[in-house]
Design an enzyme around this catalytic site. Structure first.
Site, PDB file in Angstrom:
ATOM      1  CE  LYS A 141    -114.509 -55.056  32.259  1.00 55.86           C
ATOM      2  NZ  LYS A 141    -113.129 -55.347  32.356  1.00 55.86           N
TER       3      LYS A 141
ATOM      4  CG  HIS B 185    -107.247 -79.861  40.733  1.00 56.24           C
ATOM      5  ND1 HIS B 185    -106.698 -81.074  41.100  1.00 56.24           N
ATOM      6  CD2 HIS B 185    -107.145 -79.795  39.378  1.00 56.24           C
ATOM      7  CE1 HIS B 185    -106.264 -81.700  40.016  1.00 56.24           C
ATOM      8  NE2 HIS B 185    -106.508 -80.957  38.959  1.00 56.24           N
TER       9      HIS B 185
ATOM     10  CD  GLU C 253    -111.325 -58.296  31.244  1.00 57.20           C
ATOM     11  OE1 GLU C 253    -110.473 -58.395  32.147  1.00 57.20           O
ATOM     12  OE2 GLU C 253    -111.969 -57.243  31.025  1.00 57.20           O
TER      13      GLU C 253
ATOM     14  CG  ASN D 186    -111.620 -34.488  16.525  1.00 56.13           C
ATOM     15  OD1 ASN D 186    -110.712 -35.216  16.924  1.00 56.13           O
ATOM     16  ND2 ASN D 186    -112.879 -34.885  16.434  1.00 56.13           N
ATOM     17  N   GLY D 187    -108.752 -34.864  14.610  1.00 59.30           N
ATOM     18  CA  GLY D 187    -108.504 -35.857  13.558  1.00 59.30           C
ATOM     19  C   GLY D 187    -107.013 -36.121  13.441  1.00 59.30           C
TER      20      GLY D 187
ATOM     21  CE  LYS E 214    -110.943 -46.387  31.927  1.00 59.96           C
ATOM     22  NZ  LYS E 214    -111.468 -47.742  31.648  1.00 59.96           N
TER      23      LYS E 214
ATOM     24  CD1 TRP F  66    -107.221 -39.840  22.538  1.00 60.13           C
ATOM     25  CD2 TRP F  66    -107.547 -39.491  24.703  1.00 60.13           C
ATOM     26  NE1 TRP F  66    -106.918 -40.989  23.183  1.00 60.13           N
ATOM     27  CE2 TRP F  66    -107.115 -40.828  24.523  1.00 60.13           C
ATOM     28  CE3 TRP F  66    -107.809 -39.059  25.996  1.00 60.13           C
ATOM     29  CZ2 TRP F  66    -106.946 -41.717  25.579  1.00 60.13           C
ATOM     30  CZ3 TRP F  66    -107.642 -39.945  27.041  1.00 60.13           C
ATOM     31  CH2 TRP F  66    -107.213 -41.255  26.831  1.00 60.13           C
TER      32      TRP F  66
ATOM     33  NE  ARG G 221    -115.522 -35.028  20.255  1.00 53.34           N
ATOM     34  CZ  ARG G 221    -115.932 -35.912  19.352  1.00 53.34           C
ATOM     35  NH1 ARG G 221    -117.051 -36.579  19.556  1.00 53.34           N
ATOM     36  NH2 ARG G 221    -115.248 -36.146  18.263  1.00 53.34           N
TER      37      ARG G 221
ATOM     38  CB  CYS H 134    -109.786 -33.448  19.985  1.00 57.56           C
ATOM     39  SG  CYS H 134    -108.206 -34.253  19.885  1.00 57.56           S
TER      40      CYS H 134
ATOM     41  CD  GLU I 225    -114.168 -53.846  36.262  1.00 62.40           C
ATOM     42  OE1 GLU I 225    -113.509 -52.984  36.869  1.00 62.40           O
ATOM     43  OE2 GLU I 225    -113.831 -54.279  35.156  1.00 62.40           O
TER      44      GLU I 225
HETATM   45  C1  AGP Z   1    -110.661 -53.151  34.420  1.00 65.51           C
HETATM   46  O1  AGP Z   1    -111.997 -53.087  33.961  1.00 65.51           O
HETATM   47  C2  AGP Z   1    -110.365 -52.148  35.502  1.00 65.51           C
HETATM   48  N1  AGP Z   1    -110.723 -50.839  35.123  1.00 65.51           N
HETATM   49  C3  AGP Z   1    -108.929 -52.285  36.023  1.00 65.51           C
HETATM   50  O2  AGP Z   1    -108.691 -53.640  36.315  1.00 65.51           O
HETATM   51  C4  AGP Z   1    -107.810 -51.800  35.069  1.00 65.51           C
HETATM   52  O3  AGP Z   1    -107.701 -52.667  33.985  1.00 65.51           O
HETATM   53  C5  AGP Z   1    -106.487 -51.798  35.857  1.00 65.51           C
HETATM   54  O4  AGP Z   1    -106.601 -50.896  36.936  1.00 65.51           O
HETATM   55  C6  AGP Z   1    -105.288 -51.418  35.004  1.00 65.51           C
HETATM   56  O5  AGP Z   1    -105.446 -50.105  34.519  1.00 65.51           O
HETATM   57  P1  AGP Z   1    -104.458 -49.611  33.360  1.00 65.51           P
HETATM   58  O6  AGP Z   1    -104.740 -50.452  32.168  1.00 65.51           O
HETATM   59  O7  AGP Z   1    -104.828 -48.164  33.150  1.00 65.51           O
HETATM   60  O8  AGP Z   1    -103.054 -49.766  33.839  1.00 65.51           O
END
Ligand code: AGP
Length: 610
Positions: free
Chosen positions: A487, A506, A483, A103-104, A605, A77, A27, A2, A490
């Site tokens: 990474k 295949h 994954e 905070n903590g 996000k 948070w 934070r 926080c 994106e």
């Molecule tokens: C991953 O790097 C992306 N930010 C995205 O795939 C994310 O994982 C996905 O939108 C799911 O989000 P969530 O974990 O908040 O549900």
């Protein structure tokens, strides 16, 4: 994590506190509040709200606070208690004489709360923080510093505190152990803050409070002492960072900072969730008998969380024998899925607000399934709608590309598999103990990998020109390949595809030529030789290989153009290890290409819309 700010001086405290909160929004930002001493009313007045700092600013615009020379504020948070106005800080004592921000985590807050309630204290929130305010009140006999000193001796856990009292309109009391707190030294004004960015506009002169230290702060004077009361000489440092750099704590990007937070994220989970060899799934809200009774598990998630769920499938099936399927939430919700009350739905989501995941779990609930969620955001929609909620407490993840949340999700799935393995005896107790032992070593292994990050940076630079990447993995590292590809694509916008290595012949093998890079995830395992065969097929077609291998494996060098090593560990734990080089590879390639690593184009996000 926080954010705390406090002010005592000659200017109006409120705008200073709000500006400081804005600088600390990284934070935590699920709720916030401000409290100032109003000399006209001779009382402390508070404004707080669920939501972002802009919502608090709007609230104060509509309900202004009087000009004041003393105040504290906080951006939250949530850890204990959902994010809402009541749980947001600052918190009062019963008499509204004491106001406090924290905070903590106070580990013994329940026993203290019980003791205080027995003494007649009335609580309004679910937080551990409010307990501290009432504890200070319990010891208050006119001297604020003494009351705080006595109160904090009762606390177990981590805390950074800012405390004011309407009896002492010129005093700010601060204390810290386990959570950061600094004092900003100004001219006829002084500040406290969780981090330097909050006060940099006013001063670059700071005192870094150390663990076990507290301070009595007025506008002219700062006295630091230990919790025991021993005076500490004032050591004033000069800040040389920019605000932006300090929010990232010196890292170039939030993503890199969050990659480096991963050892501590794991440490925190292991500390709170593994008591000796007992798995503690606080929040699961399922009796062992219920947990034993499920005949299948369906994991629903999106993106990176979906990949974590895929790792979880290997773990849970291997350790319990219960069949697990992993479904992209956006597909599951429209598929008229077959679920019943013996089906456990396991939703995985960092934000807990992903529209597809929420829709999927609502559909499953409608059909009678039980729902447990693995989530990072306390009090999120998903958390509120779940029968059981396992919080990862990885802290705010600012970078759009998920890193620390991913490993925390996988770690939580390990813990679930370990918990359930005790019921199903699919693996021996000795194997179970061995996995737990290896699991506990991971934070140190993470640090070893991070120490060698420049090797990854070099490889990334040499390969950032490729126009297409293929990521290959097998078995428990097939999701790692997916994954790794996600990474990279994106944050660098380079087309990248993750594939089960066994599938290469295949179709994807048609892609292989000297213009493609192939990342082969090949730690020591029972499918290692198969991975080497894949690599030979790729090399025969001039493909360029970046291998991720186990430290000490020299043999793999002849099959690859570059090798990134990870320490040896239990095969089932390798997805947690290989995640780091895959994150670093994507990060350094994106940086090399000048991409906006923290806020890649077109992405959000949290995808709260379909
Ligand atoms: C991953 O790097 C992306 N930010 C995205 O795939 C994310 O994982 C996905 O939108 C799911 O989000 P969530 O974990 O908040 O549900």
């Amino acid at each position: 994590m926080c954010g705390i700010i406090g002010y005592v001086g000659e200017k109006d405290a409120t705008p200073i506190l709000l500006e400081g909160l804005r600088k600390l929004e990284y934070r935590g930002y699920d709720s916030s509040g401000v409290g100032v001493f109003d000399s006209n009313k001779d009382q402390i007045v508070v404004r707080k709200i669920k939501g972002k700092i802009k919502d608090l600013t709007e609230l104060i615009k509509n309900q202004p606070l009087s000009r004041s020379s003393l105040g504290i504020s906080h951006t939250r948070w949530a850890t204990h208690g959902a994010p809402n106005k009541t749980n947001s800080h600052p918190h009062f004592d019963c008499s509204k004489n004491i106001l406090l921000v924290h905070n903590g985590i106070i580990e013994n807050y329940e026993s203290l709360k019980f003791m205080l309630q027995n003494k007649g204290h009335k609580f309004v929130s679910e937080t551990d923080t409010e307990v501290i305010a009432h504890l200070v009140e319990e010891y208050y006999q006119g001297d604020l510093l003494v009351a705080v000193r006595k109160a904090i001796r009762q606390l177990r856990g981590a805390f950074a505190l800012g405390v004011i009292s309407k009896d002492h309109p010129d005093q700010l009391v601060a204390a810290r152990i386990g959570s950061p707190l600094i004092i900003g030294i100004g001219k006829n004004e002084n500040f406290i803050a969780s981090d330097v960015p909050a006060i940099l506009d006013a001063t670059k002169r700071v005192v870094y409070l150390k663990d076990g230290e507290m301070a009595l702060i007025t506008k002219e004077n700062v006295e630091v002492s230990t919790f025991a009361g021993k005076k500490v000489p004032l050591k004033v440092d000069k800040v040389t960072f920019s605000v932006d750099a300090v929010q990232k704590q010196g890292f170039a990007h939030f993503m890199l900072k969050e990659i480096h937070e991963q050892p501590d994220v794991l440490r925190q989970m292991l500390k709170t969730r593994l008591k000796g060899n007992q798995v503690c799934l606080e929040g699961l809200n399922l009796k062992d008998k219920e947990l034993k009774g499920f005949t299948r598990i369906i994991v629903v998630a999106c993106g990176t969380a979906y990949h974590a769920g895929m790792v979880g499938r290997y773990l849970i099936e291997k350790m319990t024998g219960i069949p697990v399927s992993v479904e992209a939430a956006s597909e599951f919700r429209y598929r008229d899925p077959i679920v019943d009350k013996k089906t456990l739905i396991l939703a995985v989501s960092q934000s807990g607000e992903t529209a597809d995941t929420l829709a999927a779990v609502r559909e499953a609930r409608r059909k009678g399934a039980r729902l447990v969620s693995i989530c990072n955001a306390v009090g999120s929609s998903l958390a509120r709608e779940s029968d059981g909620i396992l919080y990862t407490h990885a802290g705010p993840e600012i970078g759009v590309a998920s890193t620390k949340a991913y490993i925390a999700q996988i770690a939580m799935l390990y813990l679930m598999a370990l918990k359930m393995s005790g019921f199903h005896k699919k693996i021996s107790e000795a194997q179970r103990q061995k996995i737990i032992k290896d699991f506990k070593k991971l934070p140190v292994l993470y640090e070893d990998i991070l120490k060698n990050k420049q090797k990854v940076a070099k490889i990334a630079k040499k390969n950032s020109h490729f126009g297409c990447f293929l990521f290959l993995g097998r078995n428990v590292n097939f999701p790692s390949a997916l994954e790794g590809a996600l990474k990279l694509k994106e944050i660098s916008y380079i087309p990248a595809e993750g594939y089960a290595a066994g599938e290469m012949k295949h179709g994807p093998i048609a892609l292989i030529d000297e213009y493609r890079a192939v990342v082969c995830i090949a730690p020591q395992s029972d499918v290692y030789e198969k991975m080497i065969s894949n690599m030979q097929e790729i090399r025969a077609r001039k493909g360029k290989i970046i291998a991720i291998a186990t430290q000490g494996d020299d043999a793999i060098k002849k099959h690859a153009n570059h090798v990134i090593y990870v320490p040896e560990t239990n095969n089932l734990l390798t997805p947690l290890l290989v995640a780091l080089p895959l994150q670093l590879l994507a990060y350094y390639i994106a940086v090399q290409l000048g991409c906006d690593v923290d806020q890649p184009r077109n992405l959000a996000k949290s995808v709260t819309v379909e």
